[in-house]
Design a protein around this motif. Sequence first.
Motif, PDB file in Angstrom:
ATOM      1  N   TRP A 279      85.017   9.459  22.492  1.00 54.70           N
ATOM      2  CA  TRP A 279      85.388  10.311  21.361  1.00 54.70           C
ATOM      3  C   TRP A 279      85.750   9.507  20.118  1.00 54.70           C
ATOM      4  O   TRP A 279      85.732  10.030  18.998  1.00 54.70           O
ATOM      5  CB  TRP A 279      86.556  11.235  21.719  1.00 54.70           C
ATOM      6  N   PHE A 280      86.019   8.215  20.272  1.00 58.10           N
ATOM      7  CA  PHE A 280      86.454   7.382  19.145  1.00 58.10           C
ATOM      8  C   PHE A 280      85.418   6.292  18.868  1.00 58.10           C
ATOM      9  O   PHE A 280      84.646   5.897  19.753  1.00 58.10           O
ATOM     10  CB  PHE A 280      87.805   6.726  19.459  1.00 58.10           C
ATOM     11  N   ASP A 281      85.422   5.808  17.639  1.00 58.21           N
ATOM     12  CA  ASP A 281      84.606   4.645  17.286  1.00 58.21           C
ATOM     13  C   ASP A 281      85.415   3.386  17.564  1.00 58.21           C
ATOM     14  O   ASP A 281      86.638   3.372  17.384  1.00 58.21           O
ATOM     15  CB  ASP A 281      84.223   4.685  15.801  1.00 58.21           C
ATOM     16  N   ILE A 282      84.744   2.334  18.001  1.00 56.89           N
ATOM     17  CA  ILE A 282      85.435   1.068  18.263  1.00 56.89           C
ATOM     18  C   ILE A 282      85.912   0.485  16.939  1.00 56.89           C
ATOM     19  O   ILE A 282      85.132   0.314  15.996  1.00 56.89           O
ATOM     20  CB  ILE A 282      84.512   0.077  18.984  1.00 56.89           C
ATOM     21  N   ASP A 283      87.195   0.201  16.864  1.00 55.79           N
ATOM     22  CA  ASP A 283      87.799  -0.416  15.687  1.00 55.79           C
ATOM     23  C   ASP A 283      87.527  -1.916  15.757  1.00 55.79           C
ATOM     24  O   ASP A 283      88.067  -2.600  16.632  1.00 55.79           O
ATOM     25  CB  ASP A 283      89.302  -0.136  15.687  1.00 55.79           C
ATOM     26  N   PRO A 284      86.707  -2.465  14.858  1.00 53.19           N
ATOM     27  CA  PRO A 284      86.342  -3.880  14.951  1.00 53.19           C
ATOM     28  C   PRO A 284      87.515  -4.843  14.775  1.00 53.19           C
ATOM     29  O   PRO A 284      87.401  -6.018  15.130  1.00 53.19           O
ATOM     30  CB  PRO A 284      85.304  -4.061  13.837  1.00 53.19           C
ATOM     31  N   SER A 285      88.633  -4.341  14.266  1.00 55.62           N
ATOM     32  CA  SER A 285      89.795  -5.218  14.114  1.00 55.62           C
ATOM     33  C   SER A 285      90.502  -5.463  15.441  1.00 55.62           C
ATOM     34  O   SER A 285      91.262  -6.427  15.578  1.00 55.62           O
ATOM     35  CB  SER A 285      90.787  -4.626  13.107  1.00 55.62           C
ATOM     36  N   ILE A 286      90.234  -4.592  16.425  1.00 55.41           N
ATOM     37  CA  ILE A 286      90.895  -4.751  17.721  1.00 55.41           C
ATOM     38  C   ILE A 286      89.938  -4.775  18.905  1.00 55.41           C
ATOM     39  O   ILE A 286      90.326  -5.141  20.016  1.00 55.41           O
ATOM     40  CB  ILE A 286      91.927  -3.634  17.971  1.00 55.41           C
ATOM     41  N   GLY A 287      88.670  -4.395  18.682  1.00 50.21           N
ATOM     42  CA  GLY A 287      87.755  -4.288  19.810  1.00 50.21           C
ATOM     43  C   GLY A 287      86.329  -4.664  19.481  1.00 50.21           C
ATOM     44  O   GLY A 287      85.907  -4.654  18.321  1.00 50.21           O
ATOM     45  N   LEU A 288      85.577  -5.007  20.538  1.00 49.47           N
ATOM     46  CA  LEU A 288      84.186  -5.402  20.426  1.00 49.47           C
ATOM     47  C   LEU A 288      83.413  -4.803  21.597  1.00 49.47           C
ATOM     48  O   LEU A 288      83.981  -4.594  22.670  1.00 49.47           O
ATOM     49  CB  LEU A 288      84.064  -6.932  20.467  1.00 49.47           C
ATOM     50  N   GLU A 289      82.117  -4.556  21.382  1.00 46.18           N
ATOM     51  CA  GLU A 289      81.314  -3.974  22.458  1.00 46.18           C
ATOM     52  C   GLU A 289      80.505  -5.076  23.148  1.00 46.18           C
ATOM     53  O   GLU A 289      79.818  -5.859  22.502  1.00 46.18           O
ATOM     54  CB  GLU A 289      80.389  -2.896  21.898  1.00 46.18           C
ATOM     55  N   ALA A 290      80.585  -5.107  24.477  1.00 51.59           N
ATOM     56  CA  ALA A 290      80.070  -6.230  25.254  1.00 51.59           C
ATOM     57  C   ALA A 290      78.565  -6.435  25.121  1.00 51.59           C
ATOM     58  O   ALA A 290      78.094  -7.572  25.001  1.00 51.59           O
ATOM     59  CB  ALA A 290      80.448  -6.051  26.721  1.00 51.59           C
ATOM     60  N   SER A 291      77.782  -5.354  25.171  1.00 52.98           N
ATOM     61  CA  SER A 291      76.330  -5.539  25.141  1.00 52.98           C
ATOM     62  C   SER A 291      75.842  -6.043  23.786  1.00 52.98           C
ATOM     63  O   SER A 291      74.759  -6.643  23.697  1.00 52.98           O
ATOM     64  CB  SER A 291      75.609  -4.248  25.532  1.00 52.98           C
ATOM     65  N   LYS A 292      76.625  -5.818  22.737  1.00 54.35           N
ATOM     66  CA  LYS A 292      76.298  -6.382  21.420  1.00 54.35           C
ATOM     67  C   LYS A 292      76.722  -7.846  21.351  1.00 54.35           C
ATOM     68  O   LYS A 292      76.043  -8.670  20.738  1.00 54.35           O
ATOM     69  CB  LYS A 292      76.971  -5.573  20.316  1.00 54.35           C
ATOM     70  N   LEU A 293      77.839  -8.175  21.984  1.00 49.89           N
ATOM     71  CA  LEU A 293      78.309  -9.554  22.021  1.00 49.89           C
ATOM     72  C   LEU A 293      77.375 -10.436  22.837  1.00 49.89           C
ATOM     73  O   LEU A 293      77.119 -11.592  22.466  1.00 49.89           O
ATOM     74  CB  LEU A 293      79.708  -9.623  22.649  1.00 49.89           C
ATOM     75  N   TYR A 294      76.892  -9.890  23.947  1.00 48.36           N
ATOM     76  CA  TYR A 294      76.092 -10.671  24.899  1.00 48.36           C
ATOM     77  C   TYR A 294      74.779  -9.954  25.201  1.00 48.36           C
ATOM     78  O   TYR A 294      74.571  -9.458  26.312  1.00 48.36           O
ATOM     79  CB  TYR A 294      76.902 -10.913  26.182  1.00 48.36           C
ATOM     80  N   PRO A 295      73.874  -9.897  24.215  1.00 54.35           N
ATOM     81  CA  PRO A 295      72.623  -9.152  24.402  1.00 54.35           C
ATOM     82  C   PRO A 295      71.715  -9.763  25.470  1.00 54.35           C
ATOM     83  O   PRO A 295      70.793  -9.098  25.953  1.00 54.35           O
ATOM     84  CB  PRO A 295      71.970  -9.209  23.020  1.00 54.35           C
ATOM     85  N   ASP A 296      71.988 -11.002  25.862  1.00 49.21           N
ATOM     86  CA  ASP A 296      71.163 -11.654  26.884  1.00 49.21           C
ATOM     87  C   ASP A 296      71.520 -11.211  28.293  1.00 49.21           C
ATOM     88  O   ASP A 296      70.777 -11.484  29.240  1.00 49.21           O
ATOM     89  CB  ASP A 296      71.302 -13.176  26.782  1.00 49.21           C
ATOM     90  N   VAL A 297      72.665 -10.531  28.461  1.00 43.16           N
ATOM     91  CA  VAL A 297      73.028 -10.008  29.781  1.00 43.16           C
ATOM     92  C   VAL A 297      72.151  -8.791  30.072  1.00 43.16           C
ATOM     93  O   VAL A 297      72.181  -7.805  29.342  1.00 43.16           O
ATOM     94  CB  VAL A 297      74.524  -9.628  29.853  1.00 43.16           C
ATOM     95  N   LYS A 298      71.358  -8.879  31.125  1.00 39.67           N
ATOM     96  CA  LYS A 298      70.452  -7.789  31.482  1.00 39.67           C
ATOM     97  C   LYS A 298      71.189  -6.803  32.391  1.00 39.67           C
ATOM     98  O   LYS A 298      71.279  -6.991  33.592  1.00 39.67           O
ATOM     99  CB  LYS A 298      69.208  -8.342  32.183  1.00 39.67           C
ATOM    100  N   TYR A 299      71.726  -5.772  31.786  1.00 41.26           N
ATOM    101  CA  TYR A 299      72.535  -4.827  32.547  1.00 41.26           C
ATOM    102  C   TYR A 299      71.679  -3.778  33.245  1.00 41.26           C
ATOM    103  O   TYR A 299      70.538  -3.520  32.878  1.00 41.26           O
ATOM    104  CB  TYR A 299      73.572  -4.161  31.646  1.00 41.26           C
ATOM    105  N   THR A 300      72.242  -3.191  34.290  1.00 33.85           N
ATOM    106  CA  THR A 300      71.586  -2.125  35.041  1.00 33.85           C
ATOM    107  C   THR A 300      71.915  -0.789  34.388  1.00 33.85           C
ATOM    108  O   THR A 300      73.088  -0.422  34.264  1.00 33.85           O
ATOM    109  CB  THR A 300      72.083  -2.113  36.497  1.00 33.85           C
ATOM    110  N   THR A 301      70.899  -0.058  33.960  1.00 36.62           N
ATOM    111  CA  THR A 301      71.142   1.251  33.347  1.00 36.62           C
ATOM    112  C   THR A 301      71.460   2.283  34.426  1.00 36.62           C
ATOM    113  O   THR A 301      71.170   2.092  35.611  1.00 36.62           O
ATOM    114  CB  THR A 301      69.922   1.726  32.548  1.00 36.62           C
ATOM    115  N   VAL A 302      72.021   3.402  34.010  1.00 41.38           N
ATOM    116  CA  VAL A 302      72.259   4.519  34.927  1.00 41.38           C
ATOM    117  C   VAL A 302      70.945   4.946  35.575  1.00 41.38           C
ATOM    118  O   VAL A 302      70.871   5.187  36.783  1.00 41.38           O
ATOM    119  CB  VAL A 302      72.913   5.693  34.186  1.00 41.38           C
ATOM    120  N   ASP A 303      69.893   5.011  34.782  1.00 40.80           N
ATOM    121  CA  ASP A 303      68.575   5.393  35.288  1.00 40.80           C
ATOM    122  C   ASP A 303      68.123   4.425  36.391  1.00 40.80           C
ATOM    123  O   ASP A 303      67.673   4.835  37.456  1.00 40.80           O
ATOM    124  CB  ASP A 303      67.575   5.389  34.111  1.00 40.80           C
TER     125      ASP A 303
END
Length: 310
Positions: A279-303
Motif C-alpha cells: 500500500w505504500f511506496d518505498i521511501d528511498p531515504s530509509i529503504g531500497l528494493e532488492a531486485s533493483k539493487l541486485y539485478p543479477d540475482v535470478k529470482y524464482t517468480t510465483v509463476d
Amino acid sequence: MAEKSSVLVIGGTGYIGKFIVQGSAKSGHPTFALVREASLSDPAKAKLVQSFKDLGVTILYGDINDKDSLVKAIKQVDVVISTVGGAQILDQLKIIAAIKEAGNVKRFLPSEFGNDVDRTRAVEPLRSEFEMKVQIRRAIEAEGIPHTYVVNNCFAGYFLANLAQCDFAIRSPPRDKVTIYADGNAKGVINYEEDTAAYTMRAIDDPRTLNKIVYISPPGNVVSHNDIVSLWEKKIGKTIDRTHISEEQLLKNIQESPIPINIMLACNHAIFVKADQTWFDIDPSIGLEASKLYPDVKYTTVDDYLNKFL
C-alpha cells in the motif's frame, strides 16, 4: 575483491534460518550457527545441523539465554543474523546487549523476514507480534548498532503450496475450490525462501543497505490472491470454484478461531485484504528494493514456483 564478512546465524535450525545458513555458506561467507546442544536430541534438527557441517558451517553450541556463550559466539564474526521465531522476538534484546558488549559487529540483521512492521495495518493477534519487532528495531537504533532490516514479505512455502488457504496440511495447490478473501485484488509479495537468503547475503556487506530496510519485492512476485489462483488455473487447464469471504466475516473468523489459525487468518487479512505489503511506496531515504539493487540475482517468480506442483 573485498573479503566476505563472517556471519553468525542465531535460530538457524528454524524455518527461514536454515535457508539463511545454507545461503551464507554457499555464497562463500565464513558461516557460524549458534545451536543449543539440547536441540540435537531432535533427529530432524540433528540431521539439519550435520548438513550445515557438510557445507563447512562452524557449529557453536550455546543459547540466546546464556550470555557468556552468546558474547563468545558474537566476538568471532562480523555480521549477526537473527532468525528466531515469534516466541523469541523479545529475547533479541539479549542479542542486542551481547552485541554491545562484544563491540566488534559490523552489521546486525534482526528477525524480520515478513511485513514492514513500521508500516503495517494488521489486526490482532498479528499486530502484537509486529509490535514486538518494532520494539526490537527501536532498541537497535537507540544503541546505535549498525543494522539492516530485511522485509521479504511472504514465504512461498507458506502461501503458494496451499494457495493461501490457511491450511498447512495442504501440500499441493487445490484443484477444485478455493476461498478468496474480500475481492481478492489486493496485492501481496511472495518470495522463494532461497531467493530471500540470496538477497540477504548480498545486502550484508553492501554499504548502500547500512541502517536501511531492504524490501524484497521483485516485480514477478507482486501478486493478488486472484492472480495466484488464475496462474494455477492456467497451468492445470481448469477453472477453480472461488468462494469469496467478506472482510467483515474474515475479521469475525479471526476473533473466533484458536491459535494458530487466528494468526494465519490475520496474516491473510493483512496481505490480501489490507495490501499490507504494497500500500505504500518505498521511501528511498530509509529503504531500497532488492531486485533493483541486485539485478543479477535470478529470482524464482510465483509463476515459476507453481510449476513444481504440476
